[in-house]
Design an enzyme around this catalytic site. Structure first.
Site, PDB file in Angstrom:
ATOM      1  N   CYS A  87       3.106  37.214  -4.855  1.00 24.88           N
ATOM      2  CA  CYS A  87       1.591  36.442  -4.421  1.00 24.88           C
ATOM      3  C   CYS A  87       1.853  37.688  -3.433  1.00 24.88           C
ATOM      4  O   CYS A  87       2.719  37.878  -2.848  1.00 24.88           O
ATOM      5  CB  CYS A  87       1.532  35.268  -4.212  1.00 24.88           C
ATOM      6  SG  CYS A  87       1.738  33.986  -3.522  1.00 24.88           S
ATOM      7  N   GLY A  88       0.704  36.813  -2.140  1.00 26.06           N
ATOM      8  CA  GLY A  88       0.470  37.624  -0.487  1.00 26.06           C
ATOM      9  C   GLY A  88       1.341  37.411   0.046  1.00 26.06           C
ATOM     10  O   GLY A  88       2.100  37.236   0.674  1.00 26.06           O
ATOM     11  N   THR A  89       1.654  36.069   0.050  1.00 26.29           N
ATOM     12  CA  THR A  89       2.686  34.881   1.612  1.00 26.29           C
ATOM     13  C   THR A  89       3.848  34.499   0.205  1.00 26.29           C
ATOM     14  O   THR A  89       4.937  33.544   0.452  1.00 26.29           O
ATOM     15  CB  THR A  89       2.007  33.526   1.808  1.00 26.29           C
ATOM     16  OG1 THR A  89       1.511  32.959   0.574  1.00 26.29           O
ATOM     17  CG2 THR A  89       1.076  34.086   2.118  1.00 26.29           C
ATOM     18  N   GLY A  90       3.764  34.007  -1.368  1.00 23.07           N
ATOM     19  CA  GLY A  90       4.496  33.729  -1.607  1.00 23.07           C
ATOM     20  C   GLY A  90       4.420  32.147  -2.078  1.00 23.07           C
ATOM     21  O   GLY A  90       5.354  31.485  -2.710  1.00 23.07           O
ATOM     22  N   ARG A 123      21.407  15.401  -5.550  1.00 18.02           N
ATOM     23  CA  ARG A 123      19.863  14.989  -5.091  1.00 18.02           C
ATOM     24  C   ARG A 123      19.234  15.855  -5.664  1.00 18.02           C
ATOM     25  O   ARG A 123      18.354  15.646  -5.553  1.00 18.02           O
ATOM     26  CB  ARG A 123      20.523  16.070  -4.124  1.00 18.02           C
ATOM     27  CG  ARG A 123      21.502  15.323  -3.193  1.00 18.02           C
ATOM     28  CD  ARG A 123      22.673  16.076  -1.533  1.00 18.02           C
ATOM     29  NE  ARG A 123      22.753  15.232  -1.118  1.00 18.02           N
ATOM     30  CZ  ARG A 123      24.617  15.914   0.070  1.00 18.02           C
ATOM     31  NH1 ARG A 123      24.166  16.846   0.154  1.00 18.02           N
ATOM     32  NH2 ARG A 123      24.445  14.984   0.362  1.00 18.02           N
ATOM     33  N   GLY A 156       1.309  29.771  -2.681  1.00 14.73           N
ATOM     34  CA  GLY A 156       0.500  29.523  -3.307  1.00 14.73           C
ATOM     35  C   GLY A 156       1.321  29.410  -4.723  1.00 14.73           C
ATOM     36  O   GLY A 156       1.208  28.805  -5.278  1.00 14.73           O
ATOM     37  N   ARG A 160      27.759  16.923  -5.373  1.00 19.37           N
ATOM     38  CA  ARG A 160      27.038  15.968  -4.591  1.00 19.37           C
ATOM     39  C   ARG A 160      25.763  16.617  -4.548  1.00 19.37           C
ATOM     40  O   ARG A 160      24.122  15.549  -4.550  1.00 19.37           O
ATOM     41  CB  ARG A 160      27.400  15.930  -3.239  1.00 19.37           C
ATOM     42  CG  ARG A 160      27.350  17.172  -2.644  1.00 19.37           C
ATOM     43  CD  ARG A 160      27.880  17.192  -0.935  1.00 19.37           C
ATOM     44  NE  ARG A 160      27.803  17.846   0.347  1.00 19.37           N
ATOM     45  CZ  ARG A 160      28.209  18.926   0.074  1.00 19.37           C
ATOM     46  NH1 ARG A 160      29.566  19.586  -0.639  1.00 19.37           N
ATOM     47  NH2 ARG A 160      28.301  20.370   0.948  1.00 19.37           N
ATOM     48  N   HIS A 161      25.448  18.132  -4.939  1.00 23.14           N
ATOM     49  CA  HIS A 161      23.823  18.312  -4.135  1.00 23.14           C
ATOM     50  C   HIS A 161      22.877  18.213  -6.062  1.00 23.14           C
ATOM     51  O   HIS A 161      22.388  18.376  -6.164  1.00 23.14           O
ATOM     52  CB  HIS A 161      24.261  19.674  -4.230  1.00 23.14           C
ATOM     53  CG  HIS A 161      24.954  20.575  -3.027  1.00 23.14           C
ATOM     54  ND1 HIS A 161      24.439  20.279  -1.651  1.00 23.14           N
ATOM     55  CD2 HIS A 161      26.192  21.288  -2.889  1.00 23.14           C
ATOM     56  CE1 HIS A 161      24.807  20.615  -1.290  1.00 23.14           C
ATOM     57  NE2 HIS A 161      26.930  21.397  -1.549  1.00 23.14           N
ATOM     58  N   HIS A 221      23.052  24.642  -3.668  1.00 28.23           N
ATOM     59  CA  HIS A 221      22.820  23.838  -3.274  1.00 28.23           C
ATOM     60  C   HIS A 221      21.066  23.132  -3.956  1.00 28.23           C
ATOM     61  O   HIS A 221      21.944  21.646  -4.122  1.00 28.23           O
ATOM     62  CB  HIS A 221      22.158  22.852  -1.928  1.00 28.23           C
ATOM     63  CG  HIS A 221      23.399  23.741  -0.961  1.00 28.23           C
ATOM     64  ND1 HIS A 221      24.240  22.867   0.639  1.00 28.23           N
ATOM     65  CD2 HIS A 221      25.137  24.108  -1.000  1.00 28.23           C
ATOM     66  CE1 HIS A 221      24.868  23.372   1.255  1.00 28.23           C
ATOM     67  NE2 HIS A 221      25.367  23.889  -0.073  1.00 28.23           N
ATOM     68  N   ASN A 222      20.712  23.827  -4.123  1.00 31.16           N
ATOM     69  CA  ASN A 222      19.213  23.037  -4.739  1.00 31.16           C
ATOM     70  C   ASN A 222      18.791  23.764  -6.319  1.00 31.16           C
ATOM     71  O   ASN A 222      18.011  23.084  -6.520  1.00 31.16           O
ATOM     72  CB  ASN A 222      18.187  24.180  -3.872  1.00 31.16           C
ATOM     73  CG  ASN A 222      18.388  23.324  -2.343  1.00 31.16           C
ATOM     74  OD1 ASN A 222      18.373  24.179  -1.902  1.00 31.16           O
ATOM     75  ND2 ASN A 222      18.273  22.010  -1.950  1.00 31.16           N
ATOM     76  N   ARG A 236       2.621  40.412   1.225  1.00 33.96           N
ATOM     77  CA  ARG A 236       2.014  41.075   1.793  1.00 33.96           C
ATOM     78  C   ARG A 236       2.708  40.520   3.085  1.00 33.96           C
ATOM     79  O   ARG A 236       2.542  40.637   4.760  1.00 33.96           O
ATOM     80  CB  ARG A 236       0.708  39.665   2.445  1.00 33.96           C
ATOM     81  CG  ARG A 236      -0.008  40.453   1.319  1.00 33.96           C
ATOM     82  CD  ARG A 236      -1.750  39.953   1.783  1.00 33.96           C
ATOM     83  NE  ARG A 236      -2.682  40.535   0.869  1.00 33.96           N
ATOM     84  CZ  ARG A 236      -3.817  39.972   0.768  1.00 33.96           C
ATOM     85  NH1 ARG A 236      -3.617  38.756   0.226  1.00 33.96           N
ATOM     86  NH2 ARG A 236      -4.609  40.803  -0.143  1.00 33.96           N
ATOM     87  N   ASP A 256      -0.241  37.323  -8.866  1.00 35.37           N
ATOM     88  CA  ASP A 256      -0.851  37.388  -8.623  1.00 35.37           C
ATOM     89  C   ASP A 256      -1.653  39.195  -7.996  1.00 35.37           C
ATOM     90  O   ASP A 256      -0.446  39.883  -8.620  1.00 35.37           O
ATOM     91  CB  ASP A 256      -1.818  36.124  -7.736  1.00 35.37           C
ATOM     92  CG  ASP A 256      -1.505  37.218  -5.695  1.00 35.37           C
ATOM     93  OD1 ASP A 256      -0.988  38.145  -6.215  1.00 35.37           O
ATOM     94  OD2 ASP A 256      -2.768  36.404  -5.746  1.00 35.37           O
ATOM     95  N   HIS A 257      -2.525  39.657  -8.058  1.00 33.05           N
ATOM     96  CA  HIS A 257      -3.261  41.039  -7.604  1.00 33.05           C
ATOM     97  C   HIS A 257      -2.265  41.544  -6.384  1.00 33.05           C
ATOM     98  O   HIS A 257      -2.081  43.039  -6.281  1.00 33.05           O
ATOM     99  CB  HIS A 257      -4.785  41.096  -7.643  1.00 33.05           C
ATOM    100  CG  HIS A 257      -5.250  40.486  -6.578  1.00 33.05           C
ATOM    101  ND1 HIS A 257      -5.766  38.306  -6.339  1.00 33.05           N
ATOM    102  CD2 HIS A 257      -5.429  40.637  -5.631  1.00 33.05           C
ATOM    103  CE1 HIS A 257      -5.566  38.421  -5.426  1.00 33.05           C
ATOM    104  NE2 HIS A 257      -5.842  39.445  -5.302  1.00 33.05           N
TER     105      HIS A 257
HETATM  106  C1  RB5 Z   1      -4.486  35.938  -2.709  1.00 36.99           C
HETATM  107  O1  RB5 Z   1      -5.633  36.192  -1.665  1.00 36.99           O
HETATM  108  C2  RB5 Z   1      -3.684  35.263  -1.944  1.00 36.99           C
HETATM  109  O2  RB5 Z   1      -4.348  33.393  -1.148  1.00 36.99           O
HETATM  110  C3  RB5 Z   1      -2.659  34.486  -2.110  1.00 36.99           C
HETATM  111  O3  RB5 Z   1      -2.180  36.315  -3.064  1.00 36.99           O
HETATM  112  C4  RB5 Z   1      -1.246  34.266  -1.591  1.00 36.99           C
HETATM  113  O4  RB5 Z   1      -1.224  33.949  -0.908  1.00 36.99           O
HETATM  114  C5  RB5 Z   1      -1.757  32.758  -2.007  1.00 36.99           C
HETATM  115  O5  RB5 Z   1      -0.632  31.908  -1.254  1.00 36.99           O
END
Ligand code: RB5
Length: 145
Positions: A65-68, A136, A70, A132-133, A98-99, A109, A8-9
């Site tokens: 994304c911001g946190t990864g 699963r 979403g 074994r992995h 393993h996965n 962020r 995303d942005h």
């Molecule tokens: C965007 O503001 C933010 O919500 C997105 O980048 C992400 O962190 C969502 O999980």
């Protein structure tokens, strides 16, 4: 390998830097967007990249994304895609061994570019151990609609 990237942005700049890094490692990169800093919805790009992997049009996906989180949720909604949201290399490594994670999500962020590069390189170089992995991982695939 062919690596499809999406963001995303908030992940746009890190994606550009990581794309150059991944290309330098010898891989091919396809970017499914977003292509600028205007507000963009992470599910769109997470799903688009994940579908490329599920349809065998790319080997693996790297998503920002911001946190990864979403964008990892969007990728994990696609059958056959196993997306790990990583902030450190140990999880990146084990998610491959393993996965058999075929998608990696990073929070622009949350961590800096040098740690992101370390995670990406670790993840790209690691191979699934199978055995074994695999049993699963097959159970997870069977759970998805
Ligand atoms: C965007 O503001 C933010 O919500 C997105 O980048 C992400 O962190 C969502 O999980």
């Amino acid at each position: 390998m062919k690596i499809v990237m999406g963001s995303d942005h908030t992940g746009f700049h890190m994606k550009k830097e990581l794309a150059a890094f991944i290309t330098n490692l010898g891989h091919e990169v396809e970017d499914v967007g977003t292509y600028n800093e205007e507000k963009a919805e992470y599910p769109t790009y997470g799903q688009a990249a994940a579908k490329k992997v599920a349809d065998n049009k790319a080997d693996r996906a790297i998503l920002i994304c911001g946190t990864g989180f979403g964008i990892s949720l969007a990728a994990n909604s696609v059958r056959g895609v196993r997306c790990v949201n990583c902030t450190e290399p140990y999880t990146a490594l084990l998610s491959r061994l393993h996965n058999n994670a075929n998608a990696l999500a990073i929070g622009a962020r949350v961590i800096g570019i040098e740690l992101a590069k370390m995670i990406v390189e670790t993840w790209l170089n690691a191979e699934f151990e199978g055995g074994r992995h695999a049993t699963r991982v097959d159970m997870i695939t069977a759970m998805k609609l």
